[in-house]
Design a protein around this motif. Sequence first.
Motif, short mmCIF file in Angstrom:
data_model
loop_
_atom_site.label_atom_id
_atom_site.label_comp_id
_atom_site.label_asym_id
_atom_site.label_seq_id
_atom_site.Cartn_x
_atom_site.Cartn_y
_atom_site.Cartn_z
N LYS A 1 0.83 -1.19 0.00
CA LYS A 1 0.00 0.00 0.00
C LYS A 1 0.87 1.25 0.00
O LYS A 1 0.60 2.20 -0.71
CB LYS A 1 -0.92 0.01 1.21
N ARG A 2 1.90 1.25 0.84
CA ARG A 2 2.78 2.41 0.90
C ARG A 2 3.51 2.60 -0.41
O ARG A 2 3.68 3.72 -0.88
CB ARG A 2 3.79 2.26 2.05
N SER A 3 3.95 1.52 -1.02
CA SER A 3 4.66 1.60 -2.29
C SER A 3 3.77 2.19 -3.37
O SER A 3 4.18 3.06 -4.13
CB SER A 3 5.13 0.20 -2.70
N LEU A 4 2.53 1.74 -3.43
CA LEU A 4 1.58 2.26 -4.40
C LEU A 4 1.33 3.74 -4.16
O LEU A 4 1.28 4.54 -5.10
CB LEU A 4 0.26 1.48 -4.33
N LEU A 5 1.21 4.12 -2.91
CA LEU A 5 1.00 5.53 -2.57
C LEU A 5 2.17 6.39 -3.03
O LEU A 5 1.98 7.46 -3.62
CB LEU A 5 0.78 5.68 -1.06
N TRP A 6 3.38 5.92 -2.79
CA TRP A 6 4.55 6.69 -3.22
C TRP A 6 4.60 6.83 -4.74
O TRP A 6 4.93 7.88 -5.26
CB TRP A 6 5.85 6.04 -2.71
N TRP A 7 4.27 5.76 -5.46
CA TRP A 7 4.27 5.83 -6.92
C TRP A 7 3.23 6.84 -7.41
O TRP A 7 3.48 7.61 -8.33
CB TRP A 7 4.02 4.47 -7.55
N LEU A 8 2.06 6.85 -6.80
CA LEU A 8 1.03 7.81 -7.19
C LEU A 8 1.47 9.25 -6.92
O LEU A 8 1.23 10.15 -7.73
CB LEU A 8 -0.28 7.51 -6.46
N ILE A 9 2.13 9.47 -5.81
CA ILE A 9 2.63 10.81 -5.49
C ILE A 9 3.69 11.23 -6.50
O ILE A 9 3.66 12.36 -7.02
CB ILE A 9 3.19 10.85 -4.05
N ILE A 10 4.61 10.36 -6.82
CA ILE A 10 5.67 10.68 -7.77
C ILE A 10 5.09 10.97 -9.15
O ILE A 10 5.46 11.95 -9.81
CB ILE A 10 6.71 9.54 -7.83
N VAL A 11 4.14 10.14 -9.60
CA VAL A 11 3.53 10.35 -10.91
C VAL A 11 2.77 11.68 -10.91
O VAL A 11 2.82 12.44 -11.89
CB VAL A 11 2.60 9.18 -11.27
N GLY A 12 2.10 12.00 -9.82
CA GLY A 12 1.38 13.28 -9.72
C GLY A 12 2.33 14.46 -9.81
O GLY A 12 2.04 15.46 -10.49
N ILE A 13 3.46 14.39 -9.12
CA ILE A 13 4.44 15.48 -9.16
C ILE A 13 5.01 15.63 -10.56
O ILE A 13 5.14 16.75 -11.08
CB ILE A 13 5.56 15.23 -8.12
N VAL A 14 5.34 14.52 -11.20
CA VAL A 14 5.88 14.57 -12.56
C VAL A 14 4.86 15.17 -13.52
O VAL A 14 5.19 16.01 -14.36
CB VAL A 14 6.33 13.16 -13.03
N PHE A 15 3.61 14.77 -13.39
CA PHE A 15 2.55 15.30 -14.25
C PHE A 15 2.37 16.80 -14.01
O PHE A 15 2.23 17.59 -14.96
CB PHE A 15 1.24 14.55 -13.99
N TYR A 16 2.40 17.23 -12.76
CA TYR A 16 2.28 18.65 -12.43
C TYR A 16 3.45 19.44 -13.02
O TYR A 16 3.26 20.50 -13.61
CB TYR A 16 2.23 18.82 -10.91
N LEU A 17 4.67 18.93 -12.87
CA LEU A 17 5.83 19.62 -13.44
C LEU A 17 5.75 19.68 -14.96
O LEU A 17 6.11 20.70 -15.56
CB LEU A 17 7.12 18.91 -13.01
N TYR A 18 5.25 18.64 -15.59
CA TYR A 18 5.07 18.65 -17.04
C TYR A 18 4.10 19.76 -17.44
O TYR A 18 4.36 20.49 -18.40
CB TYR A 18 4.56 17.28 -17.50
N LEU A 19 2.98 19.86 -16.73
CA LEU A 19 2.02 20.91 -17.06
C LEU A 19 2.59 22.31 -16.82
O LEU A 19 2.35 23.23 -17.60
CB LEU A 19 0.73 20.72 -16.23
N VAL A 20 3.34 22.48 -15.76
CA VAL A 20 3.92 23.80 -15.46
C VAL A 20 4.97 24.16 -16.52
O VAL A 20 5.00 25.28 -17.03
CB VAL A 20 4.55 23.80 -14.05
N LEU A 21 5.83 23.22 -16.87
CA LEU A 21 6.90 23.51 -17.83
C LEU A 21 6.36 23.65 -19.25
O LEU A 21 6.98 24.35 -20.06
CB LEU A 21 7.97 22.42 -17.76
N SER A 22 5.28 23.01 -19.57
CA SER A 22 4.74 23.14 -20.93
C SER A 22 3.93 24.43 -21.08
O SER A 22 3.56 24.80 -22.19
CB SER A 22 3.86 21.92 -21.28
N GLY A 23 3.65 25.10 -19.96
CA GLY A 23 2.94 26.37 -20.02
C GLY A 23 1.45 26.24 -19.94
O GLY A 23 0.73 27.21 -20.11
N THR A 24 0.93 25.08 -19.69
CA THR A 24 -0.51 24.88 -19.57
C THR A 24 -1.05 25.52 -18.30
O THR A 24 -2.13 26.09 -18.28
CB THR A 24 -0.87 23.38 -19.58
N LEU A 25 -0.30 25.43 -17.22
CA LEU A 25 -0.73 26.02 -15.95
C LEU A 25 -0.12 27.38 -15.74
O LEU A 25 0.88 27.78 -15.95
CB LEU A 25 -0.39 25.11 -14.76
#
Length: 72
Positions: free
Chosen positions: A48-72
């Motif tokens: 459960k903890r491992s899955l949670l960490w992966w979801l957090i990491i994927v969320g951060i990467v997705f957020y950084l992608y949106l910020v760097l691409s200029g969408t946000l």
Amino acid sequence: MLFKRPQHLRFEYIPRYYKPEKDEELKRKERLRRSLKIQRIGISERKKRSLLWWLIIVGIVFYLYLVLSGTL
């Protein structure tokens, strides 16, 4: 108090056929069952903890992608 309060019934039960070997075997099995249960709980908690960490990491990467691409 005005009335006498009832007391608990007390029994002194002595088993007729007591086998200490069987008692020790049952205790050993119970300890083994508990330890296996604890190990299974530990494994599932780690998953459960491992899955949670992966979801957090994927969320951060997705957020950084949106910020760097200029969408946000």
